[in-house]
Design a protein around this motif. Structure first.
Motif, mmCIF file in Angstrom:
data_model
loop_
_atom_site.group_PDB
_atom_site.id
_atom_site.type_symbol
_atom_site.label_atom_id
_atom_site.label_comp_id
_atom_site.label_asym_id
_atom_site.label_seq_id
_atom_site.Cartn_x
_atom_site.Cartn_y
_atom_site.Cartn_z
ATOM 1 N N ALA A 258 -13.757 1.912 -19.582
ATOM 2 C CA ALA A 258 -12.747 1.374 -18.666
ATOM 3 C C ALA A 258 -11.389 1.318 -19.350
ATOM 4 C CB ALA A 258 -13.158 -0.014 -18.177
ATOM 5 N N ALA B 32 -14.801 -3.247 -6.294
ATOM 6 C CA ALA B 32 -13.430 -3.079 -5.810
ATOM 7 C C ALA B 32 -12.440 -3.957 -6.558
ATOM 8 C CB ALA B 32 -13.377 -3.390 -4.316
ATOM 9 N N ASP C 171 -10.775 5.441 -11.070
ATOM 10 C CA ASP C 171 -10.788 6.396 -9.956
ATOM 11 C C ASP C 171 -9.819 7.547 -10.213
ATOM 12 O OD1 ASP C 171 -12.656 4.865 -8.677
ATOM 13 O OD2 ASP C 171 -11.264 3.961 -7.242
ATOM 14 N N HIS D 115 -12.641 -4.728 -9.772
ATOM 15 C CA HIS D 115 -12.675 -4.472 -11.216
ATOM 16 C C HIS D 115 -11.253 -4.223 -11.720
ATOM 17 C CE1 HIS D 115 -13.480 -2.464 -15.077
ATOM 18 N NE2 HIS D 115 -14.702 -3.000 -14.997
ATOM 19 N N SER E 101 -15.995 6.194 -6.325
ATOM 20 C CA SER E 101 -16.521 4.831 -6.341
ATOM 21 C C SER E 101 -17.866 4.802 -7.049
ATOM 22 C CB SER E 101 -16.673 4.318 -4.904
ATOM 23 O OG SER E 101 -15.431 4.293 -4.255
ATOM 24 N N LYS F 266 -10.306 -0.490 -11.931
ATOM 25 C CA LYS F 266 -10.826 0.420 -10.899
ATOM 26 C C LYS F 266 -9.848 1.549 -10.567
ATOM 27 C CE LYS F 266 -12.502 0.770 -6.160
ATOM 28 N NZ LYS F 266 -13.389 1.902 -6.536
ATOM 29 N N LYS F 267 -8.589 1.218 -10.363
ATOM 30 C CA LYS F 267 -7.615 2.249 -9.991
ATOM 31 C C LYS F 267 -7.511 3.317 -11.082
ATOM 32 C CE LYS F 267 -4.670 -0.409 -6.853
ATOM 33 N NZ LYS F 267 -3.286 -0.917 -6.589
ATOM 34 N N VAL G 140 -18.639 -0.394 -10.677
ATOM 35 C CA VAL G 140 -17.191 -0.626 -10.708
ATOM 36 C C VAL G 140 -16.796 -1.199 -9.353
ATOM 37 C CG1 VAL G 140 -14.905 0.365 -11.090
ATOM 38 C CG2 VAL G 140 -16.888 1.330 -12.279
#
Length: 405
Positions: free
Chosen positions: A204, A37, A46, A39, A31, A42-43, A35
């Motif tokens: 990203a 939750a 991560d 975004h 996390s 995000k997945k 970024v």
């Protein structure tokens, strides 16, 4: 002695942690303060961090909107790739002592990039363009699998379904690389259907693309329908075998007739056919072809009982005052072809199609290249077991498109 061993072990553990050694980061460890939750990536971010493909900045941030440099992306590809390393691939004059030297050289050895393309220096801090990204990933796939290498050859003359194909902004030498990344879904165009060859890519976006590449490198080129279409069009001028396998092209195939003069009714004009594109979709959500967005306006639907057929042709009138209506009247086949491409997609992508307002379009003796539309039924009436249309060139060469039960 025991105390000294414990001290050395502690130093080693600290040193290893600084270098990113140890188990992959957990979701909590992945996390970042920049970024949130919600975004959109995000997945993927991560996941990329947990796999060690990407790293944070050490201050709790990830910089998702920062542009990716050549050095960063080469290093990332080296980490994600399962390619074999090959020797004697050259070196980069300006990488000596740079943090990325080892990984960039390994990425080159795995087939992603060629030192010869950077004879004036790799310039590792330069932001990577989208077309460079496409070239590197497509080259990496080609180095791993011979069929991807063949796909690069097959798509040299294809139609690339992005606005730059007709409007300019995409070099012909880059058609194969862009075709492979579009055809496999590794990259996609922007909402305006441009590819943006010279634009850069954010960290990203790279996280998302990396996740796709990880899976794509393990798949066969033949498993991607879009890529199969692009390859078939590049080799034959049509996508019929990929999109409509129940249709058969007889008498040697479309290549036999392409580029030859075909007389329209009463010799009022001649046409030369360059491409036939089949689109089977029944909704805008699923047009069923990589070319759907290029030829189907969102305001118009494809009849689910037919194939929409797009014909790339050069029309040369042999009479004065040749109009679109006369052109339609001269079409003599069961194809119901020759209609304009509806909507604004022709303007958006930059190709010509006849006007619907009666304005001047044709000139006697002057060939004009344009796209027209037709249709071909998907299913036969109960009382028929065959449906066909035939095009015959002036030298007698003919082809038939045949649907059989």
């Amino acid at each position: 002695m025991k105390k000294r061993m414990i001290t050395l072990l502690a130093i080693a553990l600290i040193f290893g942690a600084c270098l990113g050694w140890g188990k992959p980061a957990s979701a909590a460890e992945g996390s970042f303060k920049d970024v949130p939750a919600n975004h959109w990536a995000k997945k993927a971010i991560d996941y990329a961090v947990s796999k060690g493909y990407l790293k944070g900045e050490g201050n709790g941030s990830f910089r998702p909107n920062a542009a990716v440099t050549r050095a960063e992306f080469a290093a990332i590809l080296d980490r994600v790739s399962t390619n074999e390393v090959k020797a004697n691939v050259g070196s980069f004059s300006d990488l000596a002592g740079h943090w990325s030297e080892k990984e960039v050289n390994e990425a080159a050895a795995k087939g992603f990039l060629n030192a010869g393309d950077y004879s004036n220096g790799f310039k590792p801090g330069t932001a990577l363009t989208r077309v460079e990204m496409a070239k590197w990933m497509a080259s990496g796939l080609a180095a791993k699998d011979e069929d991807y290498k063949t796909a690069l050859s097959d798509t040299k003359e294809t139609i690339v379904p992005v606005t730059e194909y007709y409007k300019g902004g995409l070099n012909k030498a880059d058609y194969p690389y862009v075709s492979v990344v579009l055809g496999t879904g590794l990259m996609s165009g922007y909402p305006d259907d441009s590819f943006g060859a010279g634009k850069t890519t954010t960290r990203a976006e790279v996280a998302v693309i990396l996740q796709r590449y990880e899976g794509t490198q393990e798949k066969a080129a033949s498993s991607f329908q879009d890529l199969s279409e692009l390859r078939e069009v590049g080799l034959t001028g049509t996508n019929v075998k990929t999109i409509a396998p129940q249709l058969s092209i007889t008498d040697g195939g479309l290549l036999k007739i392409f580029g030859k003069n075909v007389n329209l009714r009463n010799g009022i004009a001649t046409i030369q056919i360059h491409h036939y594109i089949f689109i089977p979709g029944s909704s805008m959500a699923d047009l069923g072809s990589v070319y759907g967005k290029m030829f189907v306006d969102k305001e118009y639907m494809v009849n689910p009982k037919t194939y929409l057929v797009l014909i790339d042709e050069t029309v040369t009138p042999n009479a004065d005052n040749f109009t679109y209506q006369k052109y339609l009247g001269a079409i003599d086949n069961d194809f119901k072809a020759g209609f304009r491409v509806e909507g604004d997609v022709s303007t958006k992508f930059g190709y010509k199609t006849p006007p619907n307002d009666g304005s001047h379009f044709f000139d006697k003796g002057k060939g004009i290249r344009m796209w027209s539309a037709g249709m071909f039924i998907k299913t036969l009436p109960e009382n028929k077991d065959r449906y066909s249309t035939t095009v015959t060139a002036n030298d007698g060469t003919s082809i038939s498109v045949v649907y059989k039960k």
